[in-house]
Design a protein around this motif. Structure first.
Motif, PDB file in Angstrom:
ATOM      1  N   PRO A   1       0.804  -1.239   0.000  1.00  0.00           N
ATOM      2  CA  PRO A   1       0.000   0.000   0.000  1.00  0.00           C
ATOM      3  C   PRO A   1       0.831   1.281   0.000  1.00  0.00           C
ATOM      4  N   GLU A   2       2.049   1.212   0.539  1.00  0.00           N
ATOM      5  CA  GLU A   2       2.922   2.389   0.533  1.00  0.00           C
ATOM      6  C   GLU A   2       4.086   2.178  -0.429  1.00  0.00           C
ATOM      7  N   LYS A   3       3.902   1.291  -1.387  1.00  0.00           N
ATOM      8  CA  LYS A   3       4.802   0.880  -2.460  1.00  0.00           C
ATOM      9  C   LYS A   3       5.997   0.082  -1.945  1.00  0.00           C
ATOM     10  N   HIS A   4       6.478  -0.796  -2.799  1.00  0.00           N
ATOM     11  CA  HIS A   4       7.691  -1.559  -2.487  1.00  0.00           C
ATOM     12  C   HIS A   4       8.866  -0.589  -2.418  1.00  0.00           C
ATOM     13  N   GLU A   5       9.794  -0.857  -1.531  1.00  0.00           N
ATOM     14  CA  GLU A   5      10.917   0.055  -1.320  1.00  0.00           C
ATOM     15  C   GLU A   5      11.738   0.298  -2.587  1.00  0.00           C
ATOM     16  N   GLU A   6      11.734  -0.661  -3.518  1.00  0.00           N
ATOM     17  CA  GLU A   6      12.542  -0.513  -4.722  1.00  0.00           C
ATOM     18  C   GLU A   6      11.771   0.102  -5.890  1.00  0.00           C
ATOM     19  N   ALA A   7      10.465   0.279  -5.726  1.00  0.00           N
ATOM     20  CA  ALA A   7       9.668   0.851  -6.815  1.00  0.00           C
ATOM     21  C   ALA A   7       9.823   2.369  -6.834  1.00  0.00           C
TER      22      ALA A   7
END
Length: 320
Positions: free
Chosen positions: A183-189
């Motif tokens: 929900p808060e995006k993947h860290e690598e995206a």
């Protein structure tokens, strides 16, 4: 009893369900603590139990001659065996993780065979975390860099073909699988839109549902689901909840899982002086979170129980 999670998730949406995640025991430890966790929650009839998988990691040990030796160990082995033990002992649907990290394509095929022999039909497909010693994720030689590649292998297996293209003589039932979402995006995206494109690709390849990373701000989850639906993602998205339970969680969880703590929760958390204070706050906050999710028509909630089993039990007791 139905054991296909995709079928269970589409049943009566007016009924409240929950599931929870557990870790395999540390190497050398027994199953007592794991079964104690399940015993505390089984009376509330969980929809399924999720079992994590952990890749091998390197440790450094000093030898008698003073030299340092690097050894590869696996601290929490036995995910598939533990999953079978739980399913046989409790009769609750089980969902072990199957990950790219630390595994070759051939090893993944053998894991699928073991799962099939044991009658375990549900799996959660993940890339897995990077190794502690690496700055970024590095695929295992002969393995995969992305979950989508893992999905394609499972699809090939489901269609009755081994990795080398050889047809199976006696194809069994097909695996039912889900994936993770953030929900808060993947860290690598780079941004949420790019992250959702990957989720859409996983859905299009055959993922039946997605389980979210933990979050504390429901507004962010609702915005994520809305954007996902606008992009054509139609599979169930199950919210992941983890109650704060220790003082160290206030700094460790945001850093480890790359999630924000809302201002209201942060202000109350700063007043906490002991682990017990944080535990009580975590129970209250997560209870209100889930109540709000139910009000928004979400009937399935997934709990992360590590260091918070008693908190989860109290939350579920209040809600169900």
């Amino acid at each position: 009893m139905k054991f296909n999670l995709s079928e269970l998730l589409h049943e009566d949406q007016t009924k409240r369900y929950f599931s929870f995640e557990v870790l395999p025991p540390l190497k050398g430890n027994g199953t007592h603590q794991l079964f104690d966790t399940i015993d505390k929650l089984k009376e509330f009839h969980p929809l399924y139990i999720n079992i994590t998988t952990h890749h091998s990691e390197y440790v450094y040990r000093e030898l008698d001659n003073g030299l340092i030796e690097r050894q590869q160990i696996r601290r929490r082995p036995g995910t598939i065996a533990i999953a079978a033990a739980i399913q046989n002992r409790y009769g609750i649907p089980i969902q072990p993780h199957l990950i790219c990290s630390g595994a070759t394509k051939e090893e993944i095929e053998y894991e699928l065979l073991d799962l099939q022999f044991l009658g375990i039909k549900n799996i959660l497909l993940l890339r897995g975390d990077k190794a502690q010693e690496d700055k970024s994720f590095k695929p295992t030689p002969g393995g995969y860099a992305h979950t989508t590649e893992l999905i394609k292998q499972v699809n090939q297996f489901n269609n009755g073909f081994f990795l080398d293209g050889t047809p199976m003589k006696c194809p069994e039932w097909k695996f039912d699988y889900g994936v993770a979402c953030y929900p808060e995006k993947h860290e690598e995206a780079p941004n949420i839109e790019e992250d959702l494109k990957y989720l859409k690709e996983k859905q299009d390849l055959g993922a039946e549902y997605a389980v979210s990373q933990l979050f504390f701000d429901n507004a962010k989850f609702y915005a994520f689901v809305k954007k996902a639906r606008e992009m054509g993602i139609t599979i169930p998205i199950i919210p992941g909840i983890k109650p704060l339970a220790k003082l160290r969680h206030l700094t460790v969880i945001p850093k480890t899982f790359h999630v924000d703590i809302p201002d209201d929760l942060a202000r109350e958390a700063l007043k906490c002086k002991t682990d017990q204070d944080v535990r009580e706050l975590g129970i209250e906050w997560s209870t209100h979170q889930v109540e709000d999710l139910y009000k928004h028509g979400i009937s399935n909630v997934h709990f992360y129980t590590v260091s918070a089993v008693d908190s989860v039990r109290e939350i579920v007791r209040r809600l169900l």
